[in-house]
Design a protein around this motif. Structure first.
Motif, PDB file in Angstrom:
ATOM      1  N   ALA A  37       0.841  -1.205   0.000  1.00 15.92           N
ATOM      2  CA  ALA A  37       0.000   0.000   0.000  1.00 15.92           C
ATOM      3  C   ALA A  37       0.872   1.250   0.000  1.00 15.92           C
ATOM      4  N   ASP A  38       1.977   1.202   0.736  1.00 16.62           N
ATOM      5  CA  ASP A  38       2.868   2.358   0.793  1.00 16.62           C
ATOM      6  C   ASP A  38       3.458   2.636  -0.596  1.00 16.62           C
ATOM      7  N   GLU A  39       3.834   1.550  -1.270  1.00 15.06           N
ATOM      8  CA  GLU A  39       4.359   1.670  -2.643  1.00 15.06           C
ATOM      9  C   GLU A  39       3.297   2.298  -3.563  1.00 15.06           C
ATOM     10  N   ALA A  43       3.484   6.006  -5.404  1.00 14.43           N
ATOM     11  CA  ALA A  43       3.455   6.117  -6.873  1.00 14.43           C
ATOM     12  C   ALA A  43       2.481   7.216  -7.315  1.00 14.43           C
ATOM     13  N   VAL A  44       1.435   7.491  -6.527  1.00 13.64           N
ATOM     14  CA  VAL A  44       0.440   8.502  -6.926  1.00 13.64           C
ATOM     15  C   VAL A  44       0.706   9.845  -6.246  1.00 13.64           C
ATOM     16  N   TYR A  45       0.893   9.831  -4.923  1.00 18.20           N
ATOM     17  CA  TYR A  45       0.960  11.082  -4.154  1.00 18.20           C
ATOM     18  C   TYR A  45       2.326  11.316  -3.495  1.00 18.20           C
ATOM     19  N   GLY A  46       3.309  10.465  -3.795  1.00 16.00           N
ATOM     20  CA  GLY A  46       4.625  10.623  -3.165  1.00 16.00           C
ATOM     21  C   GLY A  46       4.518  10.438  -1.657  1.00 16.00           C
ATOM     22  N   ASP A  47       5.323  11.225  -0.920  1.00 15.14           N
ATOM     23  CA  ASP A  47       5.300  11.070   0.546  1.00 15.14           C
ATOM     24  C   ASP A  47       4.398  12.127   1.204  1.00 15.14           C
ATOM     25  N   VAL A 247      -8.059  -1.664  16.102  1.00 14.91           N
ATOM     26  CA  VAL A 247      -7.115  -0.762  15.425  1.00 14.91           C
ATOM     27  C   VAL A 247      -6.328  -1.538  14.366  1.00 14.91           C
ATOM     28  N   ASP A 248      -5.918  -2.769  14.708  1.00 22.67           N
ATOM     29  CA  ASP A 248      -5.146  -3.569  13.745  1.00 22.67           C
ATOM     30  C   ASP A 248      -5.955  -3.834  12.482  1.00 22.67           C
ATOM     31  N   LEU A 249      -7.236  -4.216  12.675  1.00 17.33           N
ATOM     32  CA  LEU A 249      -8.067  -4.500  11.497  1.00 17.33           C
ATOM     33  C   LEU A 249      -8.309  -3.226  10.692  1.00 17.33           C
ATOM     34  N   THR A 250      -8.505  -2.097  11.382  1.00 13.19           N
ATOM     35  CA  THR A 250      -8.705  -0.828  10.658  1.00 13.19           C
ATOM     36  C   THR A 250      -7.485  -0.534   9.788  1.00 13.19           C
ATOM     37  N   CYS A 251      -6.291  -0.704  10.344  1.00 12.05           N
ATOM     38  CA  CYS A 251      -5.074  -0.409   9.568  1.00 12.05           C
ATOM     39  C   CYS A 251      -4.943  -1.365   8.384  1.00 12.05           C
ATOM     40  N   TYR A 252      -5.263  -2.635   8.613  1.00 11.73           N
ATOM     41  CA  TYR A 252      -5.205  -3.615   7.512  1.00 11.73           C
ATOM     42  C   TYR A 252      -6.197  -3.223   6.410  1.00 11.73           C
ATOM     43  N   LEU A 253      -7.404  -2.797   6.808  1.00 14.65           N
ATOM     44  CA  LEU A 253      -8.407  -2.392   5.805  1.00 14.65           C
ATOM     45  C   LEU A 253      -7.967  -1.125   5.070  1.00 14.65           C
ATOM     46  N   LEU A 254      -7.276  -0.230   5.773  1.00 18.48           N
ATOM     47  CA  LEU A 254      -6.724   0.955   5.084  1.00 18.48           C
ATOM     48  C   LEU A 254      -5.775   0.502   3.976  1.00 18.48           C
ATOM     49  N   SER A 255      -4.931  -0.474   4.280  1.00 20.52           N
ATOM     50  CA  SER A 255      -3.996  -0.980   3.266  1.00 20.52           C
ATOM     51  C   SER A 255      -4.762  -1.597   2.096  1.00 20.52           C
ATOM     52  N   LEU A 256      -5.787  -2.405   2.411  1.00 22.30           N
ATOM     53  CA  LEU A 256      -6.549  -3.051   1.329  1.00 22.30           C
ATOM     54  C   LEU A 256      -7.237  -2.011   0.454  1.00 22.30           C
ATOM     55  N   ARG A 258      -6.301   1.098  -0.058  1.00 28.30           N
ATOM     56  CA  ARG A 258      -5.265   1.748  -0.884  1.00 28.30           C
ATOM     57  C   ARG A 258      -4.895   0.865  -2.072  1.00 28.30           C
ATOM     58  N   LEU A 259      -4.822  -0.456  -1.853  1.00 28.55           N
ATOM     59  CA  LEU A 259      -4.439  -1.351  -2.949  1.00 28.55           C
ATOM     60  C   LEU A 259      -5.556  -1.481  -3.979  1.00 28.55           C
ATOM     61  N   LEU A 260      -6.795  -1.536  -3.511  1.00 24.51           N
ATOM     62  CA  LEU A 260      -7.930  -1.694  -4.433  1.00 24.51           C
ATOM     63  C   LEU A 260      -8.166  -0.432  -5.248  1.00 24.51           C
ATOM     64  N   HIS A 261      -7.794   0.729  -4.659  1.00 19.98           N
ATOM     65  CA  HIS A 261      -8.149   2.013  -5.267  1.00 19.98           C
ATOM     66  C   HIS A 261      -6.996   2.988  -4.956  1.00 19.98           C
ATOM     67  N   PRO A 262      -5.884   2.866  -5.702  1.00 18.22           N
ATOM     68  CA  PRO A 262      -4.646   3.564  -5.322  1.00 18.22           C
ATOM     69  C   PRO A 262      -4.738   5.083  -5.245  1.00 18.22           C
ATOM     70  N   THR A 263      -5.656   5.718  -5.988  1.00 13.24           N
ATOM     71  CA  THR A 263      -5.679   7.186  -5.999  1.00 13.24           C
ATOM     72  C   THR A 263      -6.544   7.777  -4.887  1.00 13.24           C
ATOM     73  N   VAL A 264      -7.170   6.942  -4.078  1.00 13.34           N
ATOM     74  CA  VAL A 264      -8.115   7.462  -3.074  1.00 13.34           C
ATOM     75  C   VAL A 264      -7.405   8.344  -2.042  1.00 13.34           C
TER      76      VAL A 264
END
Ligand code: SAM
Length: 346
Positions: A37-39, A43-47, A247-256, A258-264
């Motif tokens: 997800a970080d990658e 790729a879209v918004y940098g850091d 909190v762990d599941l929320t963070c995992y879902l944030l990653s998912l 980001r991966l499903l919809h990289p520009t969000v």
């Protein structure tokens, strides 16, 4: 699991695949998802981490959502409504501190008529033509959304809450409708807003099936913004005895997401910061790229209580904004002074 994570965003994943991803959660899988997800985000918004100045304009609400502390049925809630002058002065202060997006959020307060909101939007845009305004004021008619867009509003946040019809019925009274919620989201898009959807993680009666439906909705509708945070109970609601979301599941879902919809545009929400002291940092590391410090006056700090012990990450002074910059820099990200539009609107 890694192969499935790599497929996310490359092709639409099925309900069964999304469910398998959710059920496949483990700390190792979550770390892999966060790295991917970080990658994708870089790729879209940098850091860049975009900051939004949140202004909680009213806690008066005509709705009675079972989870929410400002529901109309909560007689213990002390109600307030900011004046237009107070809202404009919050924007003024925020602008000086470097904010270029103001988020006006509140309950569904009938006093904020189209006429009043349009005058307010005109005044904000006149004072700060280079700033974006996001509204988060609930369900309104299409005509109303059209007027607000024409008056200068740029974005609108309206979490879908759950993409599962039956689950929606268990979170809301009969007077509120799943179809109406989704009608609003479609109308907002057609009116030209950058649209935000989202949901609570761990809301009562949520299952991996309903979460898979949420992910599928995000994957299909592709909202420009998506707000997710853990459900946290409020003592004066029917859901007072339900546990908080993870909190762990929320963070995992944030990653998912980001991966499903990289520009969000994906906030590390106040609820995440409330549920864990390093919640916002963990959210950003998992793939979020927005934080929303609070510009609201003291009256909101005490009374805009959606859930127990809601965090108030204020931005009352340059020192507080500098502290936020330092916290983000410490984990490798840069807070930018920018409207932070979605890539397709930039
Ligand atoms: N009235 C507007 C609306 O309905 O979109 C905006 C304000 S509403 C209070 C903002 C969001 O707060 C909701 O969409 C909901 O997801 C979240 N929220 C409410 N109660 C919560 C709770 N107990 N825990 C976590 N989030 C909550």
């Amino acid at each position: 699991m890694l192969e499935l994570l790599r497929q996310a965003g490359k092709r639409p994943l099925s309900h069964a695949e999304l469910k398998a991803l959710i059920e496949g959660y483990s700390p190792t899988v979550a770390a892999e998802a966060a790295a991917l997800a970080d990658e994708a985000r870089r790729a879209v918004y940098g850091d860049a981490v975009f900051i939004r100045g949140l202004i909680e304009i009213s806690n008066i609400c005509k709705n009675d959502c079972y989870y929410c502390g400002i529901r109309c049925g909560n007689a213990a809630c002390r109600r307030y409504r900011l004046t237009d002058e107070e809202i404009l002065s919050c924007c003024e202060q925020g602008y000086t501190l470097g904010f270029r997006t103001f988020v006006l959020q509140g309950g569904e307060d009938p006093a904020f008529s189209d006429e009043r909101l349009c005058l307010l939007l005109t005044a904000i845009k006149r004072a700060h033509p280079d700033a974006a305004v996001t509204l988060s004021l609930g369900e309104r008619s299409r005509e109303s959304y059209e007027k607000l867009k024409a008056a200068g509003a740029d974005r609108y946040l309206l979490r879908h809450e759950t993409a599962d019809r039956e689950h929606y019925g268990r979170l809301h009274p009969a007077a509120m409708s799943y179809d109406e919620r989704f009608r609003c989201l479609r109308d907002l898009r057609e009116c030209g807003f950058q649209v935000g959807a989202g949901f609570m993680v761990g809301s009562p009666y949520q299952t991996t099936d309903t979460l898979a439906e949420d992910l599928q909705f995000i994957q299909d509708f592709r909202p420009e913004m998506c707000g997710i945070g853990p459900f946290i109970p409020h003592r004066d609601t029917p859901f007072r005895d339900f546990p908080s979301g993870s909190v762990d599941l929320t963070c995992y879902l944030l990653s998912l997401i980001r991966l499903l919809h990289p520009t969000v545009l994906l906030p590390a929400t106040t609820a995440l910061g409330t549920a864990a002291t390093d919640g916002r940092e963990r959210g950003i590391r998992a793939g979020a790229n927005v934080v929303m410090p609070n510009l609201s006056p003291e009256v909101a700090k005490t009374n805009y209580q959606l859930y127990n012990n809601k965090l108030f990450t204020g931005a009352e002074s340059a020192a507080e904004v500098d502290a936020l910059r330092a916290r983000m820099a410490a984990i490798g990200y840069t807070v930018v002074t920018d409207r932070g539009d979605h890539k397709n609107f930039a």
